[in-house]
Design a protein around this motif. Structure first.
Motif, PDB file in Angstrom:
ATOM      1  N   SER A 105      32.469  32.665  47.858  1.00  0.00           N
ATOM      2  CA  SER A 105      33.580  32.543  48.780  1.00  0.00           C
ATOM      3  C   SER A 105      34.889  33.056  48.200  1.00  0.00           C
ATOM      4  CB  SER A 105      33.742  31.074  49.192  1.00  0.00           C
ATOM      5  OG  SER A 105      34.020  30.244  48.080  1.00  0.00           O
ATOM      6  N   SER A 106      34.921  33.290  46.881  1.00  0.00           N
ATOM      7  CA  SER A 106      36.168  33.694  46.204  1.00  0.00           C
ATOM      8  C   SER A 106      36.412  35.190  46.348  1.00  0.00           C
ATOM      9  CB  SER A 106      36.107  33.302  44.733  1.00  0.00           C
ATOM     10  OG  SER A 106      35.709  31.970  44.555  1.00  0.00           O
ATOM     11  N   SER A 107      36.393  35.675  47.569  1.00  0.00           N
ATOM     12  CA  SER A 107      36.435  37.123  47.823  1.00  0.00           C
ATOM     13  C   SER A 107      37.738  37.761  47.353  1.00  0.00           C
ATOM     14  CB  SER A 107      36.236  37.390  49.308  1.00  0.00           C
ATOM     15  OG  SER A 107      37.155  36.639  50.100  1.00  0.00           O
ATOM     16  N   GLY A 108      38.878  37.190  47.757  1.00  0.00           N
ATOM     17  CA  GLY A 108      40.154  37.786  47.399  1.00  0.00           C
ATOM     18  C   GLY A 108      40.399  37.808  45.906  1.00  0.00           C
ATOM     19  N   SER A 109      40.024  36.757  45.213  1.00  0.00           N
ATOM     20  CA  SER A 109      40.229  36.700  43.763  1.00  0.00           C
ATOM     21  C   SER A 109      39.405  37.753  43.044  1.00  0.00           C
ATOM     22  CB  SER A 109      39.890  35.307  43.239  1.00  0.00           C
ATOM     23  OG  SER A 109      40.858  34.356  43.629  1.00  0.00           O
ATOM     24  N   GLY A 110      38.136  37.899  43.449  1.00  0.00           N
ATOM     25  CA  GLY A 110      37.286  38.895  42.815  1.00  0.00           C
ATOM     26  C   GLY A 110      37.803  40.305  43.017  1.00  0.00           C
ATOM     27  N   VAL A 111      38.191  40.636  44.237  1.00  0.00           N
ATOM     28  CA  VAL A 111      38.677  41.982  44.547  1.00  0.00           C
ATOM     29  C   VAL A 111      40.019  42.245  43.863  1.00  0.00           C
ATOM     30  CG1 VAL A 111      39.533  43.465  46.395  1.00  0.00           C
ATOM     31  CG2 VAL A 111      37.407  42.195  46.710  1.00  0.00           C
ATOM     32  N   ALA A 112      40.896  41.244  43.819  1.00  0.00           N
ATOM     33  CA  ALA A 112      42.208  41.430  43.197  1.00  0.00           C
ATOM     34  C   ALA A 112      42.081  41.817  41.728  1.00  0.00           C
ATOM     35  CB  ALA A 112      43.042  40.161  43.341  1.00  0.00           C
ATOM     36  N   VAL A 113      41.129  41.214  41.040  1.00  0.00           N
ATOM     37  CA  VAL A 113      40.912  41.555  39.625  1.00  0.00           C
ATOM     38  C   VAL A 113      40.257  42.923  39.496  1.00  0.00           C
ATOM     39  CG1 VAL A 113      39.625  40.922  37.549  1.00  0.00           C
ATOM     40  CG2 VAL A 113      40.851  39.165  38.835  1.00  0.00           C
ATOM     41  N   ALA A 114      39.205  43.171  40.284  1.00  0.00           N
ATOM     42  CA  ALA A 114      38.479  44.441  40.177  1.00  0.00           C
ATOM     43  C   ALA A 114      39.367  45.636  40.486  1.00  0.00           C
ATOM     44  CB  ALA A 114      37.276  44.431  41.117  1.00  0.00           C
ATOM     45  N   ALA A 115      40.302  45.473  41.424  1.00  0.00           N
ATOM     46  CA  ALA A 115      41.204  46.561  41.805  1.00  0.00           C
ATOM     47  C   ALA A 115      42.357  46.721  40.828  1.00  0.00           C
ATOM     48  CB  ALA A 115      41.746  46.308  43.209  1.00  0.00           C
ATOM     49  N   GLY A 116      42.440  45.860  39.827  1.00  0.00           N
ATOM     50  CA  GLY A 116      43.503  45.968  38.844  1.00  0.00           C
ATOM     51  C   GLY A 116      44.835  45.429  39.313  1.00  0.00           C
ATOM     52  N   LEU A 117      44.826  44.556  40.318  1.00  0.00           N
ATOM     53  CA  LEU A 117      46.079  44.019  40.848  1.00  0.00           C
ATOM     54  C   LEU A 117      46.601  42.879  39.982  1.00  0.00           C
ATOM     55  CD1 LEU A 117      45.165  43.966  44.654  1.00  0.00           C
ATOM     56  CD2 LEU A 117      45.969  45.873  43.230  1.00  0.00           C
ATOM     57  N   VAL A 118      45.714  42.089  39.415  1.00  0.00           N
ATOM     58  CA  VAL A 118      46.063  41.022  38.476  1.00  0.00           C
ATOM     59  C   VAL A 118      45.013  41.030  37.365  1.00  0.00           C
ATOM     60  CG1 VAL A 118      47.272  39.465  40.074  1.00  0.00           C
ATOM     61  CG2 VAL A 118      44.776  39.359  39.900  1.00  0.00           C
ATOM     62  N   PRO A 119      45.382  40.608  36.154  1.00  0.00           N
ATOM     63  CA  PRO A 119      44.402  40.619  35.068  1.00  0.00           C
ATOM     64  C   PRO A 119      43.385  39.492  35.149  1.00  0.00           C
ATOM     65  CG  PRO A 119      46.507  39.826  34.281  1.00  0.00           C
ATOM     66  CD  PRO A 119      46.749  40.301  35.686  1.00  0.00           C
ATOM     67  N   PHE A 120      43.756  38.392  35.805  1.00  0.00           N
ATOM     68  CA  PHE A 120      42.767  37.333  36.035  1.00  0.00           C
ATOM     69  C   PHE A 120      43.151  36.566  37.291  1.00  0.00           C
ATOM     70  CE2 PHE A 120      45.844  34.654  33.787  1.00  0.00           C
ATOM     71  CZ  PHE A 120      45.658  33.384  34.305  1.00  0.00           C
ATOM     72  N   ALA A 121      42.160  35.883  37.852  1.00  0.00           N
ATOM     73  CA  ALA A 121      42.387  35.105  39.068  1.00  0.00           C
ATOM     74  C   ALA A 121      41.478  33.892  39.049  1.00  0.00           C
ATOM     75  CB  ALA A 121      42.116  35.944  40.316  1.00  0.00           C
ATOM     76  N   LEU A 122      41.928  32.821  39.684  1.00  0.00           N
ATOM     77  CA  LEU A 122      41.113  31.615  39.799  1.00  0.00           C
ATOM     78  C   LEU A 122      40.279  31.680  41.061  1.00  0.00           C
ATOM     79  CD1 LEU A 122      43.561  28.729  38.786  1.00  0.00           C
ATOM     80  CD2 LEU A 122      42.125  30.201  37.339  1.00  0.00           C
ATOM     81  N   GLY A 123      39.024  31.295  40.927  1.00  0.00           N
ATOM     82  CA  GLY A 123      38.149  31.087  42.064  1.00  0.00           C
ATOM     83  C   GLY A 123      37.628  29.672  41.996  1.00  0.00           C
ATOM     84  N   THR A 124      36.649  29.376  42.801  1.00  0.00           N
ATOM     85  CA  THR A 124      35.911  28.129  42.659  1.00  0.00           C
ATOM     86  C   THR A 124      34.436  28.477  42.728  1.00  0.00           C
ATOM     87  OG1 THR A 124      35.891  27.620  45.038  1.00  0.00           O
ATOM     88  CG2 THR A 124      37.727  26.760  43.720  1.00  0.00           C
ATOM     89  N   ASP A 125      33.606  27.554  42.255  1.00  0.00           N
ATOM     90  CA  ASP A 125      32.172  27.818  42.236  1.00  0.00           C
ATOM     91  C   ASP A 125      31.422  26.522  42.463  1.00  0.00           C
ATOM     92  OD1 ASP A 125      29.424  28.274  41.351  1.00  0.00           O
ATOM     93  OD2 ASP A 125      30.157  30.161  40.521  1.00  0.00           O
ATOM     94  N   THR A 126      30.803  26.424  43.633  1.00  0.00           N
ATOM     95  CA  THR A 126      29.931  25.307  43.968  1.00  0.00           C
ATOM     96  C   THR A 126      28.482  25.773  44.016  1.00  0.00           C
ATOM     97  OG1 THR A 126      31.696  24.300  45.285  1.00  0.00           O
ATOM     98  CG2 THR A 126      29.461  23.505  45.681  1.00  0.00           C
ATOM     99  N   ALA A 127      28.278  26.937  44.618  1.00  0.00           N
ATOM    100  CA  ALA A 127      26.926  27.479  44.781  1.00  0.00           C
ATOM    101  C   ALA A 127      26.810  28.915  44.299  1.00  0.00           C
ATOM    102  CB  ALA A 127      26.529  27.411  46.255  1.00  0.00           C
ATOM    103  N   GLY A 128      27.868  29.447  43.685  1.00  0.00           N
ATOM    104  CA  GLY A 128      27.837  30.822  43.213  1.00  0.00           C
ATOM    105  C   GLY A 128      29.094  31.601  43.525  1.00  0.00           C
TER     106      GLY A 128
END
Length: 609
Positions: A147-170
Motif C-alpha cells: 500500500s506504500s505506493s507514494g513512498s516507494g515511487v518517491a524514493v525510486a524517482a530520486g525525489l527523496v533519499p528515504f521515505a517511511l512506509g508501513t508493512d502489515t502484509a507486504g
C-alpha cells in the motif's frame, strides 16, 4: 535530486551544501517529476523554515541525518499536516508527530510531505486511492506496488533519499520490488507505531524505503527503540550492520514450492538470484514452504481481517460511501469473524510458526522472490482482488511468523520490469540481514531505483565496533553457519572480519557434548601454527552474559592475531588438552569439519548417519 543519505550528509557537513539548499533541491525535483499522485500533501514554507531553524546551532557531526529530506506515508502522523489514509472524509490534522517521525527529526532529518497509499493501507498494488495511482518509476505501465505506493515511487524517482512506509502484509516490500529499491520491514516492535493509524495493530510496523541498504538502516537506527506510548514496542537487539559473514546458509523454496503463476521471466530471475547468492559463497538449502504459505492464507482468509474492522469499523458504519469499493468489501468481511475462529486461527498460527522455525533451523536467512510476477495497472483494475492477492504470496506470512525482512533488487527482466528478492529471518536479526542484503545488492551492479546512478561500492574498510560493544574471537561452534551462531545473532552480534592467530596456538577437538566444539591452547612462542577465526562484536551486556555462560574447560583470554592485533576470545585450559586430538594441522575448525565430511563421503556414509 537522486542523492543518497551519505552523499547529502557529506555535502551538508562539509559546507558544499546546506540543509536549506538540499530541501530546495528536493522540492524542485518533485516539481520536475510532475506526478501529482505521489504526494497527498507537502509541508509549507513556514513549517519547513521551522524545521530548518531547529537545526541551527546544533553540531552537524552529532546529527546522523543532518539536513536529510524524507517523506512519510499518509497513515503516519506529521504535526500540522492532514492524516488521510487516502480517504478525504477520514482526514484529520495531526497535532503531534508520530514517535518515529519525531525521532527522525531529532536526528536532523526534514519532513518534506505525506505520500499516497492504498486506502487504509489495504492493498499491495497502489491503485486503491482517490488521489490517483503513482506512476511506477521504472516501467510506467506497471502498478507501483502498495500500500506504500507514494513512498516507494518517491524514493525510486530520486525525489527523496528515504521515505517511511508501513508493512502489515507486504506493503513495505512490494513497492520496493516493483521500483528497483530497498525496502526494510523491521522486526515487529523495533520501531514505535504510536501515531500510526492501524490496519492490523498486532501486525503493523513502520518500514523504510531507500536507494541502498546502508541508507535504510541509517534511518531505521534513528527510529529504533522501545516507546512508552506504544505498548506493542519491545526491546530488541539492534546493532550496526557488519560485513557479510562467510559460510552463510541461505534457505530458498524448493523448486516444487516456487510459485510464479506461469511467469517464466520471474522464474528465471529467481533462479539467477539463487545462483548469485551461491556465488557469494552461501550454501543453498532448499526448504518446504507449506507452513509459510498456510500462514499467509490465514491473514486474509482467516480472522485477522477482523483487526482491520476493529481499526476503522465505526467510521465505515457512519460513512460507507467514503471507501474504495474493494477496500470496503475487505474490511466489511471482518464483521463476520467470531472469537472462536480467532482462537482457532491463533492456535494454528503457533503450530505453523514452530514448523517454520524447524524448517529454517541453522539457516542465516530465507530468501524468496519479493513478488511472484508483475501486473500492469490495466490488468490490476480488471481483476483487483485476485491479482492483488497474488502479489502477497511471499509476503503475507512474515509478520504472522514474527520475522524481519529486507527486499532488495536482483535485476531487470528482458521486458524491463524490475525483479527482487526478500531476505527473511527471526525477530531481532535486522542488522544481520542487512549485512547479507548489502553484499547481495552490491553484486547486482544495478542502478539505484530509476535514477540511472550506479550503486555506491561497499566500504573497503572493516566495519568499526560500535560504542558499547566488545570484540570476541570465535574458533568453533559459534562460527557463522555453525550450530551455535544463532546465539550470537539473538544477542545482537555483528560479524566484523575473518582472521588468524599468530603461530603460538594449537587447536584441539574436545570430547563431544551437547554440541561439538574445539579448544584453542596457547603454547610456547612459535610452537604452534596460525588458526583461523572470526571476529565478532557483541553489545556489552550480551558479552557479559555470553562469557558467564562459557562451560569449562573453556574460558576467555587475550588472543594474539597474525596481524599483530589482540582480541578477547575463547581459550582452553591446558589440562583439558591432555588426551584430546590435536587438529591444528587443519588450519581451523572449518578445515577439520570439511576433512571429516570428505572422509565420510569417500566411505559412502551420509551426513545424517
Amino acid at each position: 535530486m537522486s542523492a543518497t543519505i551519505a552523499e547529502i550528509l557529506q555535502a551538508n557537513r562539509s559546507g558544499r551544501s546546506t540543509p536549506a539548499r538540499t530541501v530546495a533541491a528536493c522540492l524542485e525535483a518533485i516539481e520536475r517529476h510532475a506526478d501529482p499522485s505521489i504526494f497527498t500533501a507537502l509541508v509549507g514554507p513556514e513549517a519547513l523554515g521551522e524545521q530548518l531553524a531547529a537545526l541551527e546551532g546544533r553540531d552537524p557531526a552529532g546529527l546522523p541525518l543532518y539536513g536529510v529530506p524524507f517523506a512519510v506515508k499518509d497513515n503516519i502522523d506529521v504535526a500540522g499536516l492532514p492524516t488521510s489514509c487516502a480517504c478525504p472524509d477520514f482526514a484529520y490534522v495531526a497535532t503531534r508527530d508520530a514517535t518515529a517521525v519525531a525521532r527522525l527529526k531529532r536526528a536532523g532529518a526534514i519532513v518534506i510531505g505525506k505520500t499516497n497509499l492504498d486506502q487504509f493501507a489495504t492493498g499491495l498494488n497502489g491503485t486503491r486511492s482517490p488521489y490517483g495511482t503513482p506512476r511506477n518509476a521504472v516501467r510506467a505501465d506497471l502498478v507501483p506496488g502498495g500500500s506504500s505506493s507514494g513512498s516507494g515511487v518517491a524514493v525510486a524517482a530520486g525525489l527523496v533519499p528515504f521515505a517511511l512506509g508501513t508493512d502489515t502484509a507486504g506493503s513495505g516490500r512490494i513497492p520496493a520490488g516493483l521500483n528497483n529499491i530497498v525496502g526494510v520491514k523491521p522486526s515487529l516492535g523495533l520501531v514505535s507505531t504510536a501515531g500510526l493509524v492501524p490496519a492490523c495493530r498486532t501486525l503493523d510496523c513502520i518500514s523504510v524505503f531507500a536507494l541502498t541498504v546502508a541508507d535504510a538502516m541509517a534511518a531505521l537506527k534513528a527510529m529504533a527503540g522501545p516507546d512508552e506510548a506504544d505498548p506493542f514496542s519491545r526491546p530488541l537487539p539492534f546493532g550496526t550492520p557488519g560485513a557479510c559473514p562467510p559460510a552463510l546458509r541461505i534457505a530458498v523454496p524448493r523448486p516444487e514450492d516456487r510459485v510464479f503463476l506461469g511467469d517464466r521471466q520471474a522464474e528465471a530471475a529467481f533462479t539467477q538470484a539463487v545462483a548469485r547468492m551461491a556465488a557469494l559463497g552461501a550454501r543453498i538449502v532448499e526448504v518446504a514452504m507449506e507452513p509459510f504459505y498456510e500462514t499467509a492464507r490465514l491473514l486474509y482468509e482467516g480472522p485477522w481481517v477482523a483487526e482491520r474492522y476493529a481499526a476503522v469499523g465505526p467510521f465505515l458504519e457512519s460513512k460507507p460511501d467514503s471507501f474504495n469499493e474493494v477496500v470496503r468489501a475487505i474490511i466489511e468481511e471482518g464483521r463476520r469473524r467470531t472469537a472462536v475462529e480467532a482462537f482457532r486461527a491463533h492456535y494454528r498460527r503457533v503450530e505453523l510458526a514452530a514448523r517454520a522455525r524447524a524448517a529454517l533451523e541453522g539457516c542465516d536467512a530465507l530468501m524468496v522472490p519479493t513478488m511472484p510476477t508483475v501486473y500492469t495497472v490495466e490488468e490490476m483494475l480488471a481483476d483487483p482482488v485476485r491479482l492483488n492477492s497474488n502479489l502477497g504470496i511471499y509476503t503475507n506470512f512474515v509478520n504472522l511468523l514474527d520475522m524481519c525482512g529486507i527486499a532488495v533488487p536482483s535485476g531487470l527482466r528482458p521486458d524491463g520490469a524490475p525483479v527482487g528478492v526478500t531476505l527473511l529471518a527471526g525477530a531481532g536479526r535486522d542488522a544481520h540481514l542487512a549485512a547479507i542484503a548489502a553484499a547481495f545488492h552490491a553484486s547486482t551492479e544495478l542502478a539505484m531505483g530509476a535514477t540511472g546512478r550506479p550503486l555506491p561500492a561497499l566500504p573497503a574498510a572493516m566495519p568499526r565496533v560500535a560504542a558499547g560493544h566488545h570484540e570476541i574471537a570465535l574458533f568453533g561452534a559459534h562460527l557463522s553457519g555453525l550450530p551455535l551462531n544463532g546465539e550470537l545473532l539473538e544477542a545482537g552480534g555483528m560479524f566484523l572480519r575473518q582472521a588468524r592467530t599468530n603461530a603460538d596456538y594449537k587447536l584441539y577437538a574436545l570430547p563431544e557434548g551437547r554440541v561439538r566444539r574445539p579448544g584453542l591452547l596457547r603454547v610456547e612462542p612459535g610452537g604452534g601454527a596460525p588458526v583461523e577465526c572470526e571476529i565478532w562484536a557483541l553489545p556489552a551486556e550480551a558479552f557479559a552474559r555470553f562469557v558467564d555462560a562459557i562451560p569449562a574447560p573453556l574460558g576467555i583470554a587475550t588472543i594474539q592475531l597474525e596481524d599483530g592485533g589482540r582480541v578477547k576470545g575463547f581459550a582452553l585450559e591446558a589440562v583439558a588438552a591432555k588426551g584430546a586430538r590435536d587438529i591444528t594441522g587443519f588450519g581451523g575448525w572449518r578445515g577439520f569439519l570439511a576433512e571429516e565430511q570428505r572422509q565420510r563421503e569417500a566411505a559412502g556414509i551420509s551426513a545424517a548417519e
